[in-house]
Design an enzyme around this catalytic site. Structure first.
Site, PDB file in Angstrom:
ATOM      1  N   ARG A  42       0.857  -1.186   0.000  1.00 30.78           N
ATOM      2  CA  ARG A  42       0.000   0.000   0.000  1.00 30.78           C
ATOM      3  C   ARG A  42       0.891   1.232   0.000  1.00 30.78           C
ATOM      4  NH1 ARG A  42      -2.392   3.745   3.571  1.00 30.78           N
ATOM      5  NH2 ARG A  42      -4.452   4.429   2.843  1.00 30.78           N
ATOM      6  N   SER A 110     -12.228  -4.932   1.776  1.00 28.72           N
ATOM      7  CA  SER A 110     -12.439  -4.295   3.073  1.00 28.72           C
ATOM      8  C   SER A 110     -13.927  -4.072   3.307  1.00 28.72           C
ATOM      9  CB  SER A 110     -11.713  -2.945   3.137  1.00 28.72           C
ATOM     10  OG  SER A 110     -10.315  -3.118   3.144  1.00 28.72           O
ATOM     11  N   LYS A 142      -4.562   5.542   8.398  1.00 31.68           N
ATOM     12  CA  LYS A 142      -5.479   5.866   7.305  1.00 31.68           C
ATOM     13  C   LYS A 142      -6.449   6.934   7.804  1.00 31.68           C
ATOM     14  CE  LYS A 142      -8.276   3.636   3.707  1.00 31.68           C
ATOM     15  NZ  LYS A 142      -8.911   2.400   3.251  1.00 31.68           N
TER      16      LYS A 142
END
Length: 212
Positions: A42, A110, A142
């Site tokens: 990521r 997710s 996040k």
């Protein structure tokens, strides 16, 4: 299921900024040596070309020891040579992501609610391989994450899922025990390993806490 599922007990999501002092690849390799069973690349700050470069380097270093998945950018999986992708609720829809990936690569999704699970089930079999449930706790990793649900909410979502699941969001060593009886199959971490001075030891301790 598209491909055999890897060991989901300890799942690492990378953060290049957090690993800057030690290096992304050395951090990931140490974590895998410590028991990480799957790695998700990521890097929202990298453009596509840079992510492909990073992904190829990491994939080559992993040398097939554990699967490498690409966060969000399903269209780069082939170029990187990765084993699959992981998408969120606001990324490419899961059925379209599966079309891009083909039948043989892994796809994670997710979810934050039981409704998200039910919507994914309506897509039919062979689309999603596993789900990530979270955030369990608030996380700075996040900033745009959904509201934290806590272990009880995580257990409710996991119970509604026909797929294996991992929990993510604010998970550290001290919090692992409160997740062991929620019905999930593993824990997913970022800072608990990426910020650790000894990534291998951090992974070993997290895995031991999970399997104890």
């Amino acid at each position: 299921m598209s491909a055999p599922l890897p060991d989901l007990r300890l799942y690492l999501v990378t953060d290049r900024a957090m690993t800057a002092a030690y290096g992304l690849v050395p951090t990931v390799l140490d974590a895998v040596a410590g028991g990480v069973g799957i790695v998700q690349l990521r890097d929202p700050e990298a453009d596509d070309d840079e992510l492909v470069r990073i992904g190829r380097e990491l994939h080559a270093a992993l040398a097939g020891r554990v699967p490498l998945l690409v966060n969000d950018r399903v269209h780069l999986v082939e170029a990187i040579g990765a084993e699959g992708a992981h998408i969120g609720q606001h990324d490419l829809p899961a059925d379209q992501a599966r079309q891009v990936l083909g039948p043989d690569r892994l796809l994670g999704l997710s979810v934050q609610t039981v409704a998200h699970v039910e919507a994914a089930r309506e897509l039919g079999p062979g689309v999603v391989d596993y789900i990530g449930i979270g955030p369990v706790w608030d996380t700075a990793t996040k900033p745009d994450a959904a509201r934290a649900g806590g272990p009880a909410h995580t257990a409710a979502v996991a119970a509604a899922s026909p797929w294996p699941s991992v929990a993510i969001g604010g998970i550290n060593l001290a919090r692992v025990p409160s997740l062991r009886h929620t019905g999930i199959d593993g824990i997913s971490v970022v800072s608990a390993i990426c910020c650790a001075p000894e990534p291998r030891r951090a992974a070993e301790e997290l895995l031991a806490a999970w399997t104890r």
